[in-house]
Design an enzyme around this catalytic site. Sequence first.
Site, short mmCIF file in Angstrom:
data_model
loop_
_atom_site.label_atom_id
_atom_site.label_comp_id
_atom_site.label_asym_id
_atom_site.label_seq_id
_atom_site.Cartn_x
_atom_site.Cartn_y
_atom_site.Cartn_z
N HIS A 34 -4.10 3.21 8.29
CA HIS A 34 -2.85 2.67 8.82
C HIS A 34 -1.86 3.80 9.08
CE1 HIS A 34 -3.54 -1.52 6.82
NE2 HIS A 34 -4.09 -1.46 8.01
N GLU B 246 0.85 -1.18 0.00
CA GLU B 246 0.00 0.00 0.00
C GLU B 246 0.89 1.23 0.00
OE1 GLU B 246 -2.25 -0.91 3.54
OE2 GLU B 246 -0.94 0.23 4.84
#
Lengths: 296, 387
Positions: A253, A215
């Site tokens: 995150h 990511e």
Amino acid sequence: MSILVNRETKIICQGITGKAGAFHTAACIEYGAKFVGGVSPGKGGTKSEHGLPVFDSCHAAVAETGAEVSMIFVPAAFAADAVMEASDAGCSLVVLITEGIPTLDMVRARHYLDEQGTQLIGPNCPGVITPGQCKIGIMPGYIHKAPGQGAKNVGIISRSGTLTYEAVWQCTSRDIAQSTCVGIGGDPVKGLNFIELLDMFQADSETDGVIMIGEIGGTDEEDAAKHIGEHITKPVVAFIAGQTAPPGKRMGHAGAIISGGEGTAGSKIAALREAGVTVADSPAQLGEAMQKALAA
Amino acid sequence: MKVHEYQARDLLTEAGVPVPASSVVETTDQALAAFNEIDGMVVVKAQVFAGGRGKAGFVKLCKTADEVREAATFMLSNKMVSVQTGPEGIEVKKLLIAAAVDIESEYYVAVVMDRSRRRPVVMVSREGGVEIEVVAKENPSAIIKQWLHPHLGLLGFQVNQLVAALGFTDKVQAKATGKVIRGLVDVFLKYDCALAEINPLVRTTAGEVLAIDAKMNFDDNATFRHQKLLDMCDPSEEDQLELRANKANLSYIALDGNIGCLVNGAGLAMATMDIIKLHGGDPANFLDVGGSVTTEGAIEAFRIILSDKKVKGILVNIFGGIAKCDTIAEALIAAAKEIGFDVPVVVRLEGTNVDRARQMLKEANLDVLIPADDLTDAAEKVCAKVA
């Protein structure tokens, strides 16, 4: 074969009497993982709800049970200390599920673990599973397919929890089993990373290919791409989440942030493709892409 | 978490880093009083998080009381619009009135987390006062780095090397610069910064070393142990919907599109945005409900999504692990009754308790809900609905 953990792995849970620790220990035991005890300071000498012995310290737990791995569900403020305790007590692998740990705590803990030679998975991760044998973490067990039950076996490495389940499910639905799935976590400073795990899967005779899910944020995927180009001969399929994420915003995150022009999905995808990795445009195409790569 | 320039200055002062005399004001009268007290040229600076202040006219060098009055009145009564604020601009509530100094040379000093080396790094450059990203791209060798030891921090010889790299030869100035670097590192470690930056650090014509502008970002995971930072927090500078989501343990970020997203897991939430874009749509938000989501939490998530009036359709994408599909189904049914959906809602559920969830939705028989078989099907359906 598999990597990191198998049906013989002896495991303790730090935080076994907490709500999350107790719940997930039960689910892991139900899956077949060999839990031998737990740690909960102040509750040493008692039994957990699973009938496992509870110890005041990791040192006592390891000495009494011979545990090799600790699964940690300790609150964020104390988690780094718990990791170092597990390491000092002699655990060779620590699986840190807790999210929200201060980055500087992880900087110090990781350095401590490196000096002791302890491996770490996480933090802020679903854990590790070798389907059919051992589950250490919070992933739903039933979506997985054990080696031998499918046409081929893949290893999965991922920075995201639910996106891992997505990849697993797509593989399972296409008769592709999983050797081991490792959630490395969404934090900026963590334990095992793509490169070390790619090497383990490359060396594992049972693993036919690898799915890596990255990511935005950092340059781990770019580093992994370089490594794949030079050292990995098994087929690798990847997906990078956050192609549409705006710069400067932390996407859930702690590690998922594009800052100073670094960490974009575009840069990661380009690096991976240059290294010969099949990068899926859509998260729904991971299973299909892996199937094609394995047939090639 | 971010703080204002004046707050970053306070933290630097506390760590022994010298800054020019200054005051924080909220009115034009206070600005004039601060100017009189400083008794010399001042710089009037709007205190907002967004960059691009200089170009927008929100940093002004003022020589006279009239100039201070004009600058302060302008900044406090107009919204600042820059590349970083978006066209609607932001209101300015506080100004920093700082003594202007005669600058001989400008430097850059920062501490930032180096993720690949897993430790903080100190970066310095003689090319201060400009955007460091530009320097990093065009002349990377102009940035000199020293990494902190995870347990020992920045060592004495590293400080000396950084000071030497900045070209300080005068003993007094070199010592002062070393103190600035140590101070900045102390702030970084003490307050769990993600970034602590002085840009520019200047040497004045009188030979003083001063921090002129400072920027700090903090690790959100560590603010629980810093009451001082929590007290500095300025909720009016934050996105109100994001704040509201935070309170409900949801991770939400507003975007420009018209398809609202409700997802569990940050990675899957990003991937859901990506797949919407891939099928020609535009996501209105990032929303991760998290693993331990409750029915009430999910209903609040729907309220937040729907309070964005741009939203013309919603995609619910759940892969149940810890989060259970039936919890989401319950929230969908309750939200339909309580809030009422005036836009189509495409629902894709998989994982824990999915059969029970599908049964519940079937029995509820809600016209507005459109079931999807998988991720691709869901993206196609929601994009077609809003097109």
